[in-house]
Design a protein around this motif. Sequence first.
Motif, PDB file in Angstrom:
ATOM      1  N   GLY A  79     -10.946   2.061   6.391  1.00 42.28           N
ATOM      2  CA  GLY A  79     -11.737   2.885   5.475  1.00 42.28           C
ATOM      3  C   GLY A  79     -11.102   3.039   4.107  1.00 42.28           C
ATOM      4  O   GLY A  79     -11.799   3.228   3.107  1.00 42.28           O
ATOM      5  N   ILE A  80      -9.777   2.981   4.047  1.00 43.53           N
ATOM      6  CA  ILE A  80      -9.094   3.093   2.759  1.00 43.53           C
ATOM      7  C   ILE A  80      -8.830   1.716   2.161  1.00 43.53           C
ATOM      8  O   ILE A  80      -8.992   1.504   0.962  1.00 43.53           O
ATOM      9  CB  ILE A  80      -7.763   3.871   2.929  1.00 43.53           C
ATOM     10  N   GLY A  81      -8.445   0.760   2.997  1.00 41.62           N
ATOM     11  CA  GLY A  81      -8.030  -0.557   2.508  1.00 41.62           C
ATOM     12  C   GLY A  81      -9.156  -1.404   1.956  1.00 41.62           C
ATOM     13  O   GLY A  81      -8.983  -2.093   0.942  1.00 41.62           O
ATOM     14  N   VAL A  82     -10.300  -1.386   2.584  1.00 41.48           N
ATOM     15  CA  VAL A  82     -11.410  -2.244   2.137  1.00 41.48           C
ATOM     16  C   VAL A  82     -11.904  -1.845   0.747  1.00 41.48           C
ATOM     17  O   VAL A  82     -12.067  -2.717  -0.119  1.00 41.48           O
ATOM     18  CB  VAL A  82     -12.554  -2.250   3.186  1.00 41.48           C
ATOM     19  N   PRO A  83     -12.145  -0.557   0.453  1.00 43.59           N
ATOM     20  CA  PRO A  83     -12.566  -0.227  -0.918  1.00 43.59           C
ATOM     21  C   PRO A  83     -11.493  -0.551  -1.975  1.00 43.59           C
ATOM     22  O   PRO A  83     -11.827  -1.005  -3.072  1.00 43.59           O
ATOM     23  CB  PRO A  83     -12.823   1.284  -0.868  1.00 43.59           C
ATOM     24  N   ILE A  84     -10.217  -0.330  -1.644  1.00 48.92           N
ATOM     25  CA  ILE A  84      -9.160  -0.662  -2.598  1.00 48.92           C
ATOM     26  C   ILE A  84      -9.144  -2.170  -2.860  1.00 48.92           C
ATOM     27  O   ILE A  84      -9.056  -2.616  -4.019  1.00 48.92           O
ATOM     28  CB  ILE A  84      -7.788  -0.170  -2.093  1.00 48.92           C
ATOM     29  N   TYR A  85      -9.250  -2.966  -1.802  1.00 52.61           N
ATOM     30  CA  TYR A  85      -9.289  -4.422  -1.973  1.00 52.61           C
ATOM     31  C   TYR A  85     -10.510  -4.833  -2.799  1.00 52.61           C
ATOM     32  O   TYR A  85     -10.414  -5.727  -3.650  1.00 52.61           O
ATOM     33  CB  TYR A  85      -9.318  -5.111  -0.611  1.00 52.61           C
ATOM     34  N   ALA A  86     -11.645  -4.187  -2.557  1.00 52.78           N
ATOM     35  CA  ALA A  86     -12.859  -4.542  -3.297  1.00 52.78           C
ATOM     36  C   ALA A  86     -12.713  -4.234  -4.787  1.00 52.78           C
ATOM     37  O   ALA A  86     -13.128  -5.031  -5.643  1.00 52.78           O
ATOM     38  CB  ALA A  86     -14.051  -3.782  -2.725  1.00 52.78           C
ATOM     39  N   VAL A  87     -12.098  -3.098  -5.113  1.00 54.88           N
ATOM     40  CA  VAL A  87     -11.905  -2.742  -6.525  1.00 54.88           C
ATOM     41  C   VAL A  87     -10.936  -3.714  -7.191  1.00 54.88           C
ATOM     42  O   VAL A  87     -11.194  -4.205  -8.296  1.00 54.88           O
ATOM     43  CB  VAL A  87     -11.407  -1.281  -6.644  1.00 54.88           C
TER      44      VAL A  87
END
Length: 97
Positions: A79-87
């Motif tokens: 939940g935290i890693g995927v949005p950070i990677y996407a940004v």
Amino acid sequence: MATNNGLRSCGYKLLNSAPSVVPKSVNRGIHSTSVKKMGGGHGHDEPYYLHAKHMYNLDRMRFQKTTMTLDVFTAVSIGIGVPIYAVVFQQRKTASG
């Protein structure tokens, strides 16, 4: 277009010449099939495995603390890693263009 009309008329003749497989009177009401009962002989351990009623019985789970800790950690990490990677990916893509 002529081929389409030819196939349509040929199919229509075949359907009308053959005896009907589907009965003429069709019930269009809402209906459902009956529920199949699960009998014995399926290899289940009946006191511990009843279909979906006690499937996720956390009291009987082996290594409950370790398993649940890893599950929660994995869910939070995704939940935290995927949005950070996407940004980061989007910013890199924009900067390189």
